[in-house]
Write an enzyme that holds these catalytic residues in place. Sequence first.
Site: not given
Ligand code: NAD
Length: 481
Positions: A256, A290
């Site tokens: 997602e 999102c």
């Molecule tokens: P992010 O991708 O920075 O982080 C998401 C998760 O991934 C966190 O737990 C983070 O610690 C982890 N992470 C970061 N780098 C990683 C790596 N190299 N390896 C493994 N895990 C890693 O996102 P964010 O800033 O926390 O959230 C915002 C983003 O999430 C936005 O792009 C938003 O659109 C998206 N989002 C999507 C949905 C959906 O259902 N499509 C819902 C909510 C948020």
Amino acid sequence: MTTLLTDTPITRLFIDGEWRDGRGGGTFPVIDPATGEIIADFAIATENDCDDAVRAAEAAFPRWSQTAPRERADILMAAFEILRAEKELFAEIMVRENGKSWPDAIAEAGYATEFFRWFAEEAVRVPGDFRLSPAGDKRIVVARQPMGVALLITPWNFPAAMATRKLAPALAAGCTTILKPARETPLTAAYVVDVLRRAGVPTGVVNLVTPVPTGPAVARMIAHPAVRKLSFTGSTEVGRVLLRECADSIVSASMELGGNAPVIVLPDADLDDTIPAALAAKMRNGGSACTAANRFYVHSSLHDEFVDRMAAELSAVRTGSGLDRDNTLGALVSLAERDKVASLVDVAVAEGARVVVGGARMPDGAFYAATLLDGVRHGDSITRQEIFGPVTAVISYDDVEDAIRMANDTEFGLVGYVFGPEREALRVALRLETGMVAVNRGVLSDPAAPFGGSKQSGLGREGSSEGILEYLEEKYIALDA
Ligand code: NAD
């Protein structure tokens, strides 16, 4: 201001049925973005702790996967009842670590809680199949079985709902789990995990780890042979990295990812209905969603009135800490996120947009004023990136075909919004290249609906009856006819 949060929220890892510190003994701070105050020091999981979590989940899988669906359903229903009774505490934890406004936090608490009820109901309704082959030589039996250990990675913007939207179907399916929340919001995740413990989830079935740095520890867990499922919610950028890691050990991945939601206001839209819904589409969760409306394509015949009325609404927004329940716009999750939003607005202005309302950081805390930008052109930077903040960008158009083309001109495809007479709006909705479309509505999320994106916004669906299937594998058994 009321406060329900005790002095000691849970700040530790949950592995093999026990709350414990990380083996390295380190912690990271959890910060209230409304004040900058450190509200907790949370245990850092080392790679060895993550190994322990995988082993615990692996050991618990044979038994949990064999429990009767009704038994799993009863535990999920018990978790639902606890969360329903503790709704205000649940919301307050989110207010404190995420910066949400109270209305956003209470709405998320309710939405997150419902996933436990929904998947308690779905646990006992997993379909199978039994049919005769076309040649008549055999019976085709299709059973659905839990995949194994599921790694669940969640973002900070919906720290509760993104966790329950994964935990509930995974547990309902009979998978065992490791939850890895975002570093900004571990307290909500720890609280949800503790609710599951209190509801009777057996040892090892749910584990919680918070590794710092994240990347190497997550890669190691994905590479572990016991981990058969990754469910990730977060940015497209990180999703891409994780998909590559899943490829190495052929791990099933649900994604997602990010969005860049277009809104099309059709020529005959009724603005009395459109304005409140458009406002919700933009301002829910302070724009850090999102699904947040990112680009407003407004027909030129309605443009001026739309801008005036949105400006009036946005000027009336009350911004401040969610502990004051009358505030409707909370903080961004961090100063860094606030500064990202500020720089997007600065660039938009440099590219020719006009600030009608807002356009500034607030003096204290990670707050950014509710903002309206007019005169944005399709293709400007702000139309190409997820804003993730309280900024409305308005683009005027003349021809509906152009609006559809511009709406689809993005690599993202999560959600779109269409406002106008229903028949015409439906016609436009069917042409949007998104996994979801809201017609004459500002909010569409529902545990009973399939949530997910197309294009680079994701793979798979959460919620609905599809949600549990993401954690189940089909097994075909051939029987003699
Ligand atoms: P992010 O991708 O920075 O982080 C998401 C998760 O991934 C966190 O737990 C983070 O610690 C982890 N992470 C970061 N780098 C990683 C790596 N190299 N390896 C493994 N895990 C890693 O996102 P964010 O800033 O926390 O959230 C915002 C983003 O999430 C936005 O792009 C938003 O659109 C998206 N989002 C999507 C949905 C959906 O259902 N499509 C819902 C909510 C948020």
